[in-house]
Design an enzyme around this catalytic site. Structure first.
Site, PDB file in Angstrom:
ATOM      1  N   LYS A 101      -8.267   2.111   3.813  1.00  0.00           N
ATOM      2  CA  LYS A 101      -6.461   2.041   5.030  1.00  0.00           C
ATOM      3  C   LYS A 101      -6.773   3.189   6.035  1.00  0.00           C
ATOM      4  O   LYS A 101      -5.988   2.761   6.481  1.00  0.00           O
ATOM      5  CB  LYS A 101      -6.164   1.922   4.176  1.00  0.00           C
ATOM      6  N   THR A 134       0.624  -0.984   0.242  1.00  0.00           N
ATOM      7  CA  THR A 134       0.106  -0.016   0.409  1.00  0.00           C
ATOM      8  C   THR A 134       0.762   0.902   0.002  1.00  0.00           C
ATOM      9  O   THR A 134       1.883   1.222   0.385  1.00  0.00           O
ATOM     10  CB  THR A 134      -0.906   0.334   1.497  1.00  0.00           C
ATOM     11  N   SER A 159       4.775   0.409  -0.013  1.00  0.00           N
ATOM     12  CA  SER A 159       5.855   0.170  -0.973  1.00  0.00           C
ATOM     13  C   SER A 159       5.885   1.584  -2.161  1.00  0.00           C
ATOM     14  O   SER A 159       6.688   1.339  -2.314  1.00  0.00           O
ATOM     15  CB  SER A 159       5.572  -1.451  -1.707  1.00  0.00           C
ATOM     16  N   GLY A 197      -3.409   5.978   9.186  1.00  0.00           N
ATOM     17  CA  GLY A 197      -3.792   5.015   8.329  1.00  0.00           C
ATOM     18  C   GLY A 197      -2.048   4.258   8.404  1.00  0.00           C
ATOM     19  O   GLY A 197      -1.356   4.030   9.219  1.00  0.00           O
TER      20      GLY A 197
END
Length: 175
Positions: free
Chosen positions: A37, A5, A128, A49
């Site tokens: 998220k 994510t 990522s 988050g």
């Protein structure tokens, strides 16, 4: 690094925005494109988050919300106490996730290693695509007069166009 994510939070004065992409992957397969998220917590005064395993993140959201309630919304105290518990609890230590949390005064990254990081520039990025989003947000913050929400939107779009684990189904929450 979590290959799952991208979460980005930006705080400019009292403008606060946090964005997250919607992609959920399992290995090299996209399972879902519009996951949520980011959450508003403690009477909508805190944004949180996550990046990492979803079940682990939900556990951390619950633990963090309990800390916010216990310490009456004191974000600084809540993040430190969560990090201490996360680091020392045998069960929690196994959780694979990171949290970004922000209110109108503070912004933090919390990890299971006991890290509580408050960035110098009021920008936090996880996951990522975090590096891409962070670089874009820093450039936009330093070189434009955009509002926090617009910086998050544009930066997340850039991250989503580069990172294969991040899509451009972006959800943004503001305070």
């Amino acid at each position: 690094m979590f290959r799952a994510t991208t979460i980005l939070a930006v705080r400019i004065a009292e403008q606060v925005a946090m964005g997250g992409d919607g992609q959920v992957t399992f290995g090299d397969t996209v399972l879902k494109a519009n996951a949520r998220k980011i959450r508003k917590l403690h009477n909508d005064t805190v944004l949180a988050g996550f990046a990492g395993a979803s079940a682990d993140a939900f556990t951390l959201f619950e633990k963090f919300e309990a800390k916010l309630d216990q310490y009456r919304g004191n974000l600084n105290r809540s993040v430190v106490e969560l990090a201490k518990e996360w680091r020392t609890d045998k069960y929690l230590r196994r959780l694979e996730a990171q949290l970004a949390v922000v209110n109108k005064e503070n912004i933090f990254l919390i990890s299971g290693n006991g890290d509580v990081i408050e960035p110098d520039d009021n920008i936090i990025a996880l996951g990522s695509g975090g590096g891409y989003a962070l670089a874009a947000a820093r450039a936009l913050t330093r070189n434009t007069d955009l509002k926090a929400k617009d910086i998050v939107q544009k930066s997340m779009e850039i991250a989503g166009s580069i990172c294969i684990y991040t899509n451009t189904n972006i959800m943004i929450e503001t305070l």
